[in-house]
Design a protein around this motif. Structure first.
Motif, PDB file in Angstrom:
ATOM      1  N   LYS A 196     -21.932  27.191  34.656  1.00 27.01           N
ATOM      2  CA  LYS A 196     -22.917  26.335  34.001  1.00 27.01           C
ATOM      3  C   LYS A 196     -22.580  26.076  32.539  1.00 27.01           C
ATOM      4  O   LYS A 196     -23.124  25.142  31.938  1.00 27.01           O
ATOM      5  CB  LYS A 196     -24.295  26.973  34.094  1.00 27.01           C
ATOM      6  CG  LYS A 196     -24.843  27.050  35.505  1.00 27.01           C
ATOM      7  CD  LYS A 196     -26.163  27.810  35.549  1.00 27.01           C
ATOM      8  CE  LYS A 196     -26.684  27.919  36.986  1.00 27.01           C
ATOM      9  NZ  LYS A 196     -27.934  28.722  37.060  1.00 27.01           N
ATOM     10  N   GLY A 197     -21.692  26.904  31.988  1.00 23.83           N
ATOM     11  CA  GLY A 197     -21.362  26.786  30.572  1.00 23.83           C
ATOM     12  C   GLY A 197     -20.010  26.151  30.343  1.00 23.83           C
ATOM     13  O   GLY A 197     -19.820  24.944  30.498  1.00 23.83           O
ATOM     14  N   ALA A 198     -19.015  26.961  29.958  1.00 27.21           N
ATOM     15  CA  ALA A 198     -17.708  26.447  29.543  1.00 27.21           C
ATOM     16  C   ALA A 198     -16.996  25.684  30.657  1.00 27.21           C
ATOM     17  O   ALA A 198     -16.314  24.690  30.393  1.00 27.21           O
ATOM     18  CB  ALA A 198     -16.834  27.597  29.048  1.00 27.21           C
ATOM     19  N   ILE A 199     -17.137  26.133  31.895  1.00 26.63           N
ATOM     20  CA  ILE A 199     -16.444  25.440  32.983  1.00 26.63           C
ATOM     21  C   ILE A 199     -17.039  24.050  33.195  1.00 26.63           C
ATOM     22  O   ILE A 199     -16.307  23.079  33.450  1.00 26.63           O
ATOM     23  CB  ILE A 199     -16.493  26.261  34.281  1.00 26.63           C
ATOM     24  CG1 ILE A 199     -15.790  27.623  34.073  1.00 26.63           C
ATOM     25  CG2 ILE A 199     -15.846  25.505  35.422  1.00 26.63           C
ATOM     26  CD1 ILE A 199     -14.337  27.529  33.653  1.00 26.63           C
ATOM     27  N   ARG A 200     -18.341  23.923  33.077  1.00 26.20           N
ATOM     28  CA  ARG A 200     -18.935  22.585  33.164  1.00 26.20           C
ATOM     29  C   ARG A 200     -18.395  21.692  32.056  1.00 26.20           C
ATOM     30  O   ARG A 200     -18.076  20.519  32.283  1.00 26.20           O
ATOM     31  CB  ARG A 200     -20.458  22.672  33.082  1.00 26.20           C
ATOM     32  CG  ARG A 200     -21.145  21.304  33.074  1.00 26.20           C
ATOM     33  CD  ARG A 200     -22.642  21.438  32.950  1.00 26.20           C
ATOM     34  NE  ARG A 200     -23.222  22.036  34.154  1.00 26.20           N
ATOM     35  CZ  ARG A 200     -24.502  22.397  34.252  1.00 26.20           C
ATOM     36  NH1 ARG A 200     -25.309  22.251  33.204  1.00 26.20           N
ATOM     37  NH2 ARG A 200     -24.965  22.912  35.370  1.00 26.20           N
ATOM     38  N   ASP A 201     -18.264  22.240  30.851  1.00 22.33           N
ATOM     39  CA  ASP A 201     -17.703  21.451  29.748  1.00 22.33           C
ATOM     40  C   ASP A 201     -16.293  20.959  30.094  1.00 22.33           C
ATOM     41  O   ASP A 201     -15.952  19.799  29.876  1.00 22.33           O
ATOM     42  CB  ASP A 201     -17.640  22.289  28.470  1.00 22.33           C
ATOM     43  CG  ASP A 201     -19.014  22.586  27.889  1.00 22.33           C
ATOM     44  OD1 ASP A 201     -20.000  21.980  28.347  1.00 22.33           O
ATOM     45  OD2 ASP A 201     -19.085  23.425  26.968  1.00 22.33           O
ATOM     46  N   LEU A 202     -15.468  21.871  30.615  1.00 19.11           N
ATOM     47  CA  LEU A 202     -14.089  21.493  30.950  1.00 19.11           C
ATOM     48  C   LEU A 202     -14.040  20.483  32.093  1.00 19.11           C
ATOM     49  O   LEU A 202     -13.151  19.621  32.132  1.00 19.11           O
ATOM     50  CB  LEU A 202     -13.277  22.738  31.307  1.00 19.11           C
ATOM     51  CG  LEU A 202     -13.017  23.717  30.148  1.00 19.11           C
ATOM     52  CD1 LEU A 202     -12.249  24.931  30.644  1.00 19.11           C
ATOM     53  CD2 LEU A 202     -12.266  23.042  29.017  1.00 19.11           C
ATOM     54  N   SER A 203     -14.984  20.572  33.011  1.00 14.16           N
ATOM     55  CA  SER A 203     -15.002  19.628  34.129  1.00 14.16           C
ATOM     56  C   SER A 203     -15.301  18.213  33.656  1.00 14.16           C
ATOM     57  O   SER A 203     -14.977  17.236  34.354  1.00 14.16           O
ATOM     58  CB  SER A 203     -16.030  20.058  35.178  1.00 14.16           C
ATOM     59  OG  SER A 203     -17.360  19.823  34.727  1.00 14.16           O
ATOM     60  N   TYR A 431     -27.289  29.838  30.825  1.00 11.91           N
ATOM     61  CA  TYR A 431     -26.338  30.878  30.453  1.00 11.91           C
ATOM     62  C   TYR A 431     -26.819  31.534  29.161  1.00 11.91           C
ATOM     63  O   TYR A 431     -27.579  30.958  28.397  1.00 11.91           O
ATOM     64  CB  TYR A 431     -24.926  30.317  30.299  1.00 11.91           C
ATOM     65  CG  TYR A 431     -24.828  29.068  29.448  1.00 11.91           C
ATOM     66  CD1 TYR A 431     -24.751  29.139  28.060  1.00 11.91           C
ATOM     67  CD2 TYR A 431     -24.820  27.806  30.039  1.00 11.91           C
ATOM     68  CE1 TYR A 431     -24.669  27.996  27.280  1.00 11.91           C
ATOM     69  CE2 TYR A 431     -24.736  26.654  29.263  1.00 11.91           C
ATOM     70  CZ  TYR A 431     -24.657  26.762  27.893  1.00 11.91           C
ATOM     71  OH  TYR A 431     -24.588  25.631  27.117  1.00 11.91           O
ATOM     72  N   PRO A 432     -26.352  32.778  28.885  1.00 10.40           N
ATOM     73  CA  PRO A 432     -26.874  33.526  27.741  1.00 10.40           C
ATOM     74  C   PRO A 432     -26.356  33.006  26.398  1.00 10.40           C
ATOM     75  O   PRO A 432     -25.321  32.330  26.324  1.00 10.40           O
ATOM     76  CB  PRO A 432     -26.365  34.957  27.987  1.00 10.40           C
ATOM     77  CG  PRO A 432     -25.945  34.995  29.404  1.00 10.40           C
ATOM     78  CD  PRO A 432     -25.501  33.609  29.733  1.00 10.40           C
ATOM     79  N   THR A 433     -27.070  33.361  25.333  1.00  7.15           N
ATOM     80  CA  THR A 433     -26.617  33.039  23.980  1.00  7.15           C
ATOM     81  C   THR A 433     -25.299  33.735  23.681  1.00  7.15           C
ATOM     82  O   THR A 433     -24.376  33.122  23.145  1.00  7.15           O
ATOM     83  CB  THR A 433     -27.668  33.464  22.940  1.00  7.15           C
ATOM     84  OG1 THR A 433     -27.984  34.850  23.136  1.00  7.15           O
ATOM     85  CG2 THR A 433     -28.929  32.631  23.066  1.00  7.15           C
TER      86      THR A 433
END
Length: 621
Positions: A196-203, A431-433
């Protein structure tokens, strides 16, 4: 909104602070016309292993061909030419292919054979986008390991052939390389945080297809069965995914270092390797030795953790002799005008652990000697911090432990996708802070290559690239609360001490010393921060850590108050030190009322980022 709610919103950087405005574009934005859809164009395949009933004529030699796989079927057809001058290695010896693309290498009982991708070509990727460029040879397989290790490979094959296809993108002079630190998922819940965090950004980015992504270790958190889940994450990315091993990717039940990364090798990549993109030569090192031993790792007495490998096995930052010989031979094949990008999980040197011998690499000076006179940059993860260490930076620990007076080239600690081990509050984004040890937010680093030069950019998870700073107020009231809350957390008796509104300052705070803090995530030596208070003139803020040979400066007065107020309340590491914090003293006679600080942070490449903080001065709280 209550005072407590305002505190939590402000310290988390989610409200109460004006949005950032910047003069730079977002690299994550799609570059129209330059890139095609990755799923449509990706070269999917695998290496070709050729066996016969009779086996090779000489089982002490491995033969093979590196070839242009024109029909993309991973099979060396007669009309597919071999590629001359391509590096192939068995992990110690490095050879280059002849005019017909052929190579020969000595056979060792436990070896990984891999090809160094040349610029202008692309190795195949599997359905999860994991790069396919190596063959493990371990005839009897791994010793019994919890997560399986390497299955028996049997005798040496007749040939191991490495297919490549031509690629305009890998030969581009302008490339973006994703450097992802410490994904470090311990369970399925944390896999979903990453998704939900960094991988979504990369996608959502398509600008790194040529260079791909390099995950610099701690791909999982000890549970190696999660590698399949990780591959599900990389399947969402848009380029080749490569991995190097970290101390949480170990087969902890291995009794010798020879087999400590067998499962990693079976599932993801060689323990070390290299590849070319554009005018850069990327070297992925294994900088983790487990179990460390007193003879190799503690001969100088600086690593007592390594003295009992049987009963208390530990790891150490170390490059063994075989890998060091491979590195010498690999570098000998590289043109001296190329940029050397050298990456390892444990950094050659870092700032967060500058006084620790095991959390830096014993052979750092040998590596520096090999790179002498070359243009280079070192990348690392491990410390869950963001560090832009520049040429000439110096810390006391580096000198005391390794005899290194100053850095010969930049070292970048790239932060962590996991941030502070997925700690803290789970946000509405899912996702957490997870604010990192230095107060920085989780994210990934992009290494922007321009011929043999580079620029670095850190991208906060879920944010555009203009989000580069975190502003707060360090007041006497905050420093008193820091001490009280830290003590209460150790012994939670009675009500927890309350900070109050962090953006309200009274006259006593100003008289006792109050400053505006700027945590400039990718800031380093050569970066500047200026503050314009209300309608006044811009004034340069002062960096708290000069990087001129001193020791770390630690304590409430050197902390990031935004991060600490979040961490002490919601858990995680406490950012009581950072190498990228600037402070601006507020005037002791600042008039009561509402004030606005306009902050401009300029990085070492001249890119400017603007941020604002609005706060109130009152006569008394």
């Amino acid at each position: 909104m209550s005072s407590r709610d305002r505190v939590l919103a402000a310290v988390a950087g989610l409200a109460g602070i004006a949005a950032v405005a910047a003069t730079v574009a977002t690299p994550g934005a799609a570059a129209s016309g330059r890139y095609q859809d990755w799923d449509d164009t990706a070269y999917r395949g695998q290496i070709e292993v050729v066996r016969s009933d009779d086996g090779p004529a000489d089982p002490t030699v491995l033969n093979g061909t590196v070839f242009n796989d024109r029909d993309r079927d991973s099979h060396h057809d007669r009309n597919e030419r071999g590629l001359r001058g391509v590096e192939v290695s068995n992990g110690r010896d490095v050879v280059t292919t002849d005019s017909r693309g052929r190579y020969q290498l000595p056979v060792h009982d436990n070896m990984t054979v891999f090809v160094t991708q040349p610029a202008g070509y692309q190795v195949p990727v599997d359905d999860s986008n994991v790069a396919q460029f190596h063959y493990n040879h371990l005839p009897a397989g791994s010793p019994e390991l919890r997560y399986g290790g390497i299955e028996p490979t049997g005798p040496i094959p007749d040939a191991v052939n490495f297919p490549l296809v031509e690629s305009r993108l890998t030969d581009d002079s302008d490339l973006n390389c994703i450097i992802a630190g410490d994904l470090q998922t311990y369970n399925i819940t944390e896999v979903e945080y990453a998704r939900k965090g960094a991988i979504r950004d990369l996608s959502r980015r398509d600008d790194y297809q040529g260079c791909g992504s390099l995950f610099v270790g701690d791909v999982v958190g000890d549970d190696l069965s999660l590698y399949d889940e990780v591959k599900g994450l990389t399947a969402q990315t848009n380029g080749p995914a490569r991995f190097l091993p970290g101390n949480h990717d170990l087969d902890f039940d291995a009794t010798t270092a020879e087999h400590s990364f067998d499962t990693f090798r079976a599932q993801l990549a060689p323990a070390y390797f290299s590849y070319d993109v554009g005018e850069a030569h990327v070297i992925a090192l294994n900088t983790v030795r487990y179990p460390c031993t007193p003879d190799l790792d503690n001969a100088d007495g600086l690593r007592p953790e390594c003295n009992d490998p049987v009963n208390r096995p530990r790891y150490n930052g170390f490059i063994d002799a075989t890998q060091m010989e491979w590195l010498r031979q690999d570098l000998a094949q590289v043109d001296r005008d190329k940029l050397i990008v050298i990456a390892g999980h444990i950094g050659l040197l870092n700032w967060a652990d500058e006084g620790s011998a095991i959390h830096q690499v014993d052979q750092v000076r040998e590596v520096y000697e090999l790179l002498h006179g070359r243009k280079a940059v070192a990348l690392a993860g491990h410390s869950h911090s963001i560090e832009n260490l520049r040429t000439g930076d110096s810390m006391q620990g580096w000198n005391d432990l390794f005899g290194v007076d100053s850095l010969p080239f930049p070292h970048l600690t790239v932060g962590a996708i996991a941030g502070d081990w997925f700690s803290g509050r789970v946000t509405e984004d899912g996702y957490p802070t997870a604010l990192q040890r230095d107060g920085g937010r989780p994210g990934v680093l992009t290494l922007e290559l321009d011929d043999a030069s580079f620029q670095e950019r850190f991208t906060v998870t879920g944010e555009p690239d203009r989000e580069q700073t975190q502003l707060g107020l360090n007041t006497p009231a905050y420093r008193d609360w820091f001490v009280a809350r830290d003590a209460w957390n150790d012994n939670p008796a009675g009500a927890a001490p309350e900070l109050g509104d962090p953006l309200v300052v009274d006259q006593a705070d100003l008289a006792g010393g109050t400053w505006l803090t700027t945590n400039f995530f990718i800031g380093g030596t050569g970066s500047t921060v200026t503050v314009r208070l209300d309608r006044g003139r811009p004034v340069q803020a002062v960096r708290t850590q000069a990087m001129q040979g001193e020791d770390q400066l630690i304590g409430p007065e050197y902390s990031d108050p935004v991060a600490v107020a979040e961490q002490l309340v919601h858990g995680g590491s406490v950012a009581d030190r950072t190498m990228h914090l600037w402070r601006f003293d507020l005037p002791a006679d600042l008039a009561p009322g509402t004030h606005r600080a306009h902050v401009t942070a300029t990085d070492v490449h001249g890119r400017r980022y603007a941020d604002t903080l609005t706060f109130q001065v009152v006569a008394q709280r």
